[in-house]
Design a protein around this motif. Structure first.
Motif, short mmCIF file in Angstrom:
data_model
loop_
_atom_site.label_atom_id
_atom_site.label_comp_id
_atom_site.label_asym_id
_atom_site.label_seq_id
_atom_site.Cartn_x
_atom_site.Cartn_y
_atom_site.Cartn_z
N LEU A 296 0.81 -1.22 0.00
CA LEU A 296 0.00 0.00 0.00
C LEU A 296 0.84 1.27 0.00
CD1 LEU A 296 -2.84 -1.09 2.43
CD2 LEU A 296 -2.89 -0.99 -0.06
N PHE A 297 2.02 1.21 0.61
CA PHE A 297 2.89 2.39 0.61
C PHE A 297 3.31 2.74 -0.81
CE2 PHE A 297 6.98 4.55 0.84
CZ PHE A 297 6.64 5.62 1.66
N ASP A 298 3.68 1.73 -1.61
CA ASP A 298 4.06 1.98 -3.01
C ASP A 298 2.89 2.56 -3.80
OD1 ASP A 298 6.62 1.07 -2.52
OD2 ASP A 298 6.28 -0.91 -3.39
N ALA A 299 1.69 2.07 -3.53
CA ALA A 299 0.49 2.58 -4.22
C ALA A 299 0.25 4.04 -3.84
CB ALA A 299 -0.72 1.73 -3.88
N ALA A 300 0.33 4.34 -2.55
CA ALA A 300 0.12 5.71 -2.09
C ALA A 300 1.18 6.65 -2.66
CB ALA A 300 0.12 5.76 -0.57
N THR A 301 2.42 6.18 -2.72
CA THR A 301 3.51 6.98 -3.27
C THR A 301 3.27 7.30 -4.75
OG1 THR A 301 5.08 6.03 -1.70
CG2 THR A 301 6.01 7.05 -3.67
N LEU A 302 2.83 6.28 -5.51
CA LEU A 302 2.55 6.47 -6.94
C LEU A 302 1.40 7.47 -7.14
CD1 LEU A 302 3.13 5.61 -9.88
CD2 LEU A 302 1.54 3.70 -9.53
N THR B 80 -8.60 3.45 -4.66
CA THR B 80 -8.85 4.88 -4.56
C THR B 80 -8.29 5.42 -3.25
OG1 THR B 80 -10.98 4.64 -3.45
CG2 THR B 80 -10.98 4.61 -5.89
N GLU B 81 -8.29 6.74 -3.16
CA GLU B 81 -7.86 7.39 -1.92
C GLU B 81 -8.72 6.89 -0.75
OE1 GLU B 81 -6.61 11.76 -3.60
OE2 GLU B 81 -8.71 11.14 -3.71
N ARG B 82 -9.98 6.70 -1.00
CA ARG B 82 -10.90 6.22 0.04
C ARG B 82 -10.48 4.84 0.54
NH1 ARG B 82 -16.98 6.45 -1.71
NH2 ARG B 82 -16.38 8.61 -1.92
N ASP B 83 -10.08 3.96 -0.38
CA ASP B 83 -9.62 2.62 0.01
C ASP B 83 -8.39 2.71 0.91
OD1 ASP B 83 -11.59 1.27 -1.55
OD2 ASP B 83 -10.31 1.46 -3.33
N LEU B 84 -7.49 3.64 0.61
CA LEU B 84 -6.29 3.81 1.43
C LEU B 84 -6.63 4.32 2.82
CD1 LEU B 84 -3.77 5.27 -1.17
CD2 LEU B 84 -3.76 2.98 -0.17
N VAL B 85 -7.60 5.22 2.91
CA VAL B 85 -8.03 5.73 4.22
C VAL B 85 -8.61 4.60 5.06
CG1 VAL B 85 -9.69 7.24 5.39
CG2 VAL B 85 -8.34 8.12 3.48
N TYR B 86 -9.44 3.76 4.44
CA TYR B 86 -10.00 2.61 5.17
C TYR B 86 -8.88 1.70 5.67
CZ TYR B 86 -14.67 3.83 3.39
OH TYR B 86 -15.85 4.46 3.09
N ALA B 87 -7.88 1.48 4.84
CA ALA B 87 -6.76 0.63 5.24
C ALA B 87 -5.99 1.26 6.41
CB ALA B 87 -5.82 0.39 4.06
N LEU B 88 -5.81 2.57 6.37
CA LEU B 88 -5.10 3.26 7.45
C LEU B 88 -5.87 3.22 8.76
CD1 LEU B 88 -3.58 6.46 5.84
CD2 LEU B 88 -2.36 4.69 7.11
N SER B 89 -7.18 3.13 8.68
CA SER B 89 -7.98 3.13 9.91
C SER B 89 -7.71 1.88 10.75
CB SER B 89 -9.47 3.24 9.59
OG SER B 89 -9.94 2.05 8.96
N GLY B 90 -7.11 0.85 10.15
CA GLY B 90 -6.75 -0.35 10.88
C GLY B 90 -5.42 -0.22 11.61
N PHE C 241 -1.65 -1.42 7.80
CA PHE C 241 -1.30 -0.79 6.53
C PHE C 241 -0.03 -1.40 5.95
CE2 PHE C 241 0.23 2.72 3.82
CZ PHE C 241 -0.93 3.00 3.11
N GLN C 242 0.94 -1.72 6.80
CA GLN C 242 2.20 -2.29 6.34
C GLN C 242 2.06 -3.74 5.91
OE1 GLN C 242 4.72 -1.59 9.69
NE2 GLN C 242 5.00 0.57 9.23
N GLU C 243 1.12 -4.46 6.50
CA GLU C 243 0.98 -5.89 6.22
C GLU C 243 0.08 -6.20 5.03
OE1 GLU C 243 -0.45 -7.39 9.92
OE2 GLU C 243 1.53 -7.31 10.87
N LYS C 244 -0.77 -5.30 4.66
CA LYS C 244 -1.73 -5.57 3.58
C LYS C 244 -1.16 -5.19 2.22
CE LYS C 244 -5.87 -5.26 6.33
NZ LYS C 244 -6.83 -6.27 6.05
N THR C 245 -1.66 -5.88 1.21
CA THR C 245 -1.29 -5.56 -0.18
C THR C 245 -2.44 -4.80 -0.83
OG1 THR C 245 -2.24 -7.57 -1.09
CG2 THR C 245 0.07 -7.69 -0.37
N VAL C 246 -2.18 -4.31 -2.01
CA VAL C 246 -3.20 -3.61 -2.78
C VAL C 246 -4.43 -4.50 -2.96
CG1 VAL C 246 -3.68 -2.70 -5.08
CG2 VAL C 246 -1.55 -2.10 -3.94
N LYS C 247 -4.20 -5.77 -3.23
CA LYS C 247 -5.31 -6.72 -3.46
C LYS C 247 -6.23 -6.83 -2.24
CE LYS C 247 -6.23 -11.41 -5.02
NZ LYS C 247 -5.62 -12.65 -5.51
N ASP C 248 -5.66 -6.67 -1.05
CA ASP C 248 -6.44 -6.78 0.19
C ASP C 248 -7.45 -5.66 0.37
OD1 ASP C 248 -5.05 -9.11 1.00
OD2 ASP C 248 -3.46 -7.89 1.92
N VAL C 249 -7.17 -4.48 -0.17
CA VAL C 249 -8.03 -3.32 0.10
C VAL C 249 -8.66 -2.70 -1.14
CG1 VAL C 249 -6.80 -2.76 2.23
CG2 VAL C 249 -6.14 -1.65 0.11
#
Length: 133
Positions: A25-31, A61-71, A76-84
């Protein structure tokens, strides 16, 4: 009457930004941050640059990343793009009228709408595109 293809023709950037489903997810957010975009198309790992309905597996989407961060940061570090990512891909075609694209986005509560011509992904339009007409 304006159509989706007109929005695609007006876009400054022609690149469709993608990331493999097994990316972190960090790579996705960075991109997303680097390119000032609100969504990434998610492709099957190993599919290369082929952007067909069979290789595109979702949207992040940005919204998906926010949901992932809420955990929490550990989640956030353990999940992949496919997870969220959003797996149910709602899309349209270039010939869709602007009013219909608006309706699709409002009905499904989405801000980004991938555009496929036959089997090939040709772009993404956003609410900003369809509502600025």
């Amino acid at each position: 009457m304006k159509k989706v293809k007109d929005h695609l023709n007006e876009q400054k950037y022609w690149d469709i930004f993608t990331i493999p489903e097994d990316s972190n997810l960090f790579d996705a957010a960075t991109l997303m941050n680097k390119n000032k975009i609100g969504a990434l198309m998610i492709i099957k790992s190993g599919s290369g640059d082929h952007l067909s309905k069979s290789s595109v597996v979702g949207i992040l989407t940005e919204r998906d990343l926010v949901y992932a961060l809420s955990g929490g940061s550990k989640t956030f570090q353990e999940k992949t793009v496919k997870d969220v990512m959003t797996k149910k891909l709602i899309h349209t075609c270039p010939e869709t009228e602007n009013s219909e694209a608006k309706e699709i986005m409002l009905k499904n509560q989405i801000r980004h709408l991938p555009v496929f011509s036959d089997e090939h992904l040709v772009g993404i339009i956003s609410m900003r595109d369809v509502f600025k007409v």
